[in-house]
Design a protein around this motif. Sequence first.
Motif, mmCIF file in Angstrom:
data_model
loop_
_atom_site.group_PDB
_atom_site.id
_atom_site.type_symbol
_atom_site.label_atom_id
_atom_site.label_comp_id
_atom_site.label_asym_id
_atom_site.label_seq_id
_atom_site.Cartn_x
_atom_site.Cartn_y
_atom_site.Cartn_z
ATOM 1 N N ARG A 14 2.047 -12.088 7.580
ATOM 2 C CA ARG A 14 1.434 -10.624 7.121
ATOM 3 C C ARG A 14 2.749 -9.798 8.379
ATOM 4 N NH1 ARG A 14 -3.015 -11.588 9.464
ATOM 5 N NH2 ARG A 14 -3.111 -11.023 11.391
ATOM 6 N N THR A 15 3.663 -10.800 8.439
ATOM 7 C CA THR A 15 4.455 -10.495 9.549
ATOM 8 C C THR A 15 5.383 -9.835 8.662
ATOM 9 O OG1 THR A 15 4.208 -11.463 11.357
ATOM 10 C CG2 THR A 15 6.328 -10.545 11.535
ATOM 11 N N ARG B 247 -6.583 -11.207 4.188
ATOM 12 C CA ARG B 247 -4.975 -12.085 5.219
ATOM 13 C C ARG B 247 -3.911 -11.175 5.683
ATOM 14 N NH1 ARG B 247 -1.441 -17.793 5.062
ATOM 15 N NH2 ARG B 247 -0.016 -17.536 6.482
ATOM 16 N N LEU B 248 -3.491 -10.335 4.444
ATOM 17 C CA LEU B 248 -2.326 -9.708 4.391
ATOM 18 C C LEU B 248 -3.442 -7.969 5.018
ATOM 19 C CD1 LEU B 248 -1.050 -10.143 0.797
ATOM 20 C CD2 LEU B 248 0.088 -11.096 3.367
ATOM 21 N N LEU B 249 -4.059 -7.650 4.697
ATOM 22 C CA LEU B 249 -5.143 -6.534 5.313
ATOM 23 C C LEU B 249 -4.955 -6.607 6.361
ATOM 24 C CD1 LEU B 249 -5.754 -5.086 2.082
ATOM 25 C CD2 LEU B 249 -4.679 -4.508 2.994
ATOM 26 N N ASP B 250 -5.612 -8.047 6.906
ATOM 27 C CA ASP B 250 -5.530 -8.384 8.748
ATOM 28 C C ASP B 250 -7.126 -7.549 8.816
ATOM 29 O OD1 ASP B 250 -5.748 -9.500 11.022
ATOM 30 O OD2 ASP B 250 -4.854 -7.416 11.733
ATOM 31 N N CYS B 251 -8.616 -8.391 7.698
ATOM 32 C CA CYS B 251 -9.440 -8.038 7.176
ATOM 33 C C CYS B 251 -10.886 -8.865 7.218
ATOM 34 C CB CYS B 251 -9.982 -6.458 6.570
ATOM 35 S SG CYS B 251 -9.116 -4.592 6.769
ATOM 36 N N ASP B 252 -12.191 -9.098 7.754
ATOM 37 C CA ASP B 252 -12.636 -10.018 7.547
ATOM 38 C C ASP B 252 -13.432 -10.137 6.657
ATOM 39 O OD1 ASP B 252 -12.296 -11.238 10.190
ATOM 40 O OD2 ASP B 252 -13.861 -9.536 10.910
ATOM 41 N N PRO C 141 -2.441 3.203 1.986
ATOM 42 C CA PRO C 141 -2.098 1.899 1.089
ATOM 43 C C PRO C 141 -2.953 0.661 1.075
ATOM 44 C CG PRO C 141 -0.096 2.468 2.513
ATOM 45 C CD PRO C 141 -1.809 3.651 2.924
ATOM 46 N N PHE C 142 -2.542 0.182 0.043
ATOM 47 C CA PHE C 142 -3.254 -1.049 -0.174
ATOM 48 C C PHE C 142 -2.279 -1.658 -1.173
ATOM 49 C CE2 PHE C 142 -3.058 1.445 -4.355
ATOM 50 C CZ PHE C 142 -2.926 0.841 -4.790
ATOM 51 N N GLY D 8 0.344 -19.346 -12.127
ATOM 52 C CA GLY D 8 -0.356 -19.867 -11.430
ATOM 53 C C GLY D 8 0.429 -18.966 -9.659
ATOM 54 N N ASP D 9 1.730 -18.939 -9.671
ATOM 55 C CA ASP D 9 2.789 -18.410 -8.579
ATOM 56 C C ASP D 9 1.637 -16.686 -8.315
ATOM 57 O OD1 ASP D 9 3.672 -20.660 -8.420
ATOM 58 O OD2 ASP D 9 5.694 -20.059 -9.344
ATOM 59 N N ALA D 10 2.464 -16.492 -7.634
ATOM 60 C CA ALA D 10 1.678 -14.899 -7.258
ATOM 61 C C ALA D 10 3.155 -14.245 -6.116
ATOM 62 C CB ALA D 10 0.341 -15.525 -6.273
ATOM 63 N N ILE D 11 3.030 -13.253 -6.283
ATOM 64 C CA ILE D 11 3.507 -11.850 -5.878
ATOM 65 C C ILE D 11 2.797 -10.978 -5.342
ATOM 66 C CG2 ILE D 11 5.309 -10.417 -6.088
ATOM 67 C CD1 ILE D 11 6.504 -12.085 -8.066
ATOM 68 N N ALA D 12 2.365 -10.877 -3.817
ATOM 69 C CA ALA D 12 1.688 -9.609 -3.729
ATOM 70 C C ALA D 12 3.028 -8.537 -3.050
ATOM 71 C CB ALA D 12 0.874 -10.060 -2.088
ATOM 72 N N LEU D 13 1.984 -7.432 -3.252
ATOM 73 C CA LEU D 13 2.784 -6.098 -3.223
ATOM 74 C C LEU D 13 2.441 -5.701 -2.046
ATOM 75 C CD1 LEU D 13 3.548 -6.120 -7.141
ATOM 76 C CD2 LEU D 13 5.519 -6.231 -5.238
ATOM 77 N N ASP D 14 3.090 -4.546 -1.164
ATOM 78 C CA ASP D 14 2.398 -3.070 -0.667
ATOM 79 C C ASP D 14 2.799 -2.112 -1.637
ATOM 80 O OD1 ASP D 14 2.667 -0.741 0.570
ATOM 81 O OD2 ASP D 14 2.622 -2.164 2.303
#
Length: 268
Positions: free
Chosen positions: A7-8, A84-89, A123-124, A194-200
Amino acid sequence: MHGDPLRTEFASVGAILQRSLLSESWCGRLRQSIDRCRDDPSPHYAALSPAGLPVVDSDLFRWRDDRNLHELTHSSPLVELAARLLDCDEVVLVEDQWFASAPGANTPSPWHQDQPYYRLDRPFVTIWVTLDDVPRTASLRVVPGSHSTGTTYAPVEFSANSATIDGDSGLAPVPDIDTDPSNFDVRSWSLQAGDAIALDSRALHATGTSPLDRPFRRISTRWATPATRYVVDVPGAARFWEMLPHDRSHRDLLACEMFPRVRPAAAS
């Protein structure tokens, strides 16, 4: 207590790479789903490429009628990564969208941010997954740190054949990154299925410009926090907001039947 290093990194760069987020079995199922969706397109389906050229097409919100896409958006590793990235349950599913490029297609996604297309007050996270092996020259490209500049650029039209955004946003145009990509420290990766990129959602990104001699299929899912609210004052947002049966009014919480709350499987 130390924070989550993933997340950092995400907060600093605006994008992270996750290798092998989905298995080959998952990728095969999703490739089959794209074929099924193409045979039975939704009102959101569009060919993005100019007529007469190898096709790049796309469809949205198919989790509602495709079993594989429903499972992807409700009980796959994507949900856990988003939480995990949004720090939410739990997270709110905003959208699923697939893209498919036929062999020889050369209609790349333009440089853009996701944020200005969406009637959301904050943001999402977008999680982009390739379903085929793809070289660096054709895969997703990102400008590191572009999410934290405070600048929102005008949304860019994706379709060569129809309007998918609602009028003029009045925002500044996206800079011409391809003129001098080194000036923007553009980052890209060679990827396997199967590789992923997460984006702001504020990060500038685009796909590469090299056509492939084989299909190139990928899926984007978008995720918001439960505190996210629907807002109407977003000129230039995507037209699908007026097409969806979401019954949201200005400043309502986004979560509803159309945009469900989802909990990671480990937390359910």
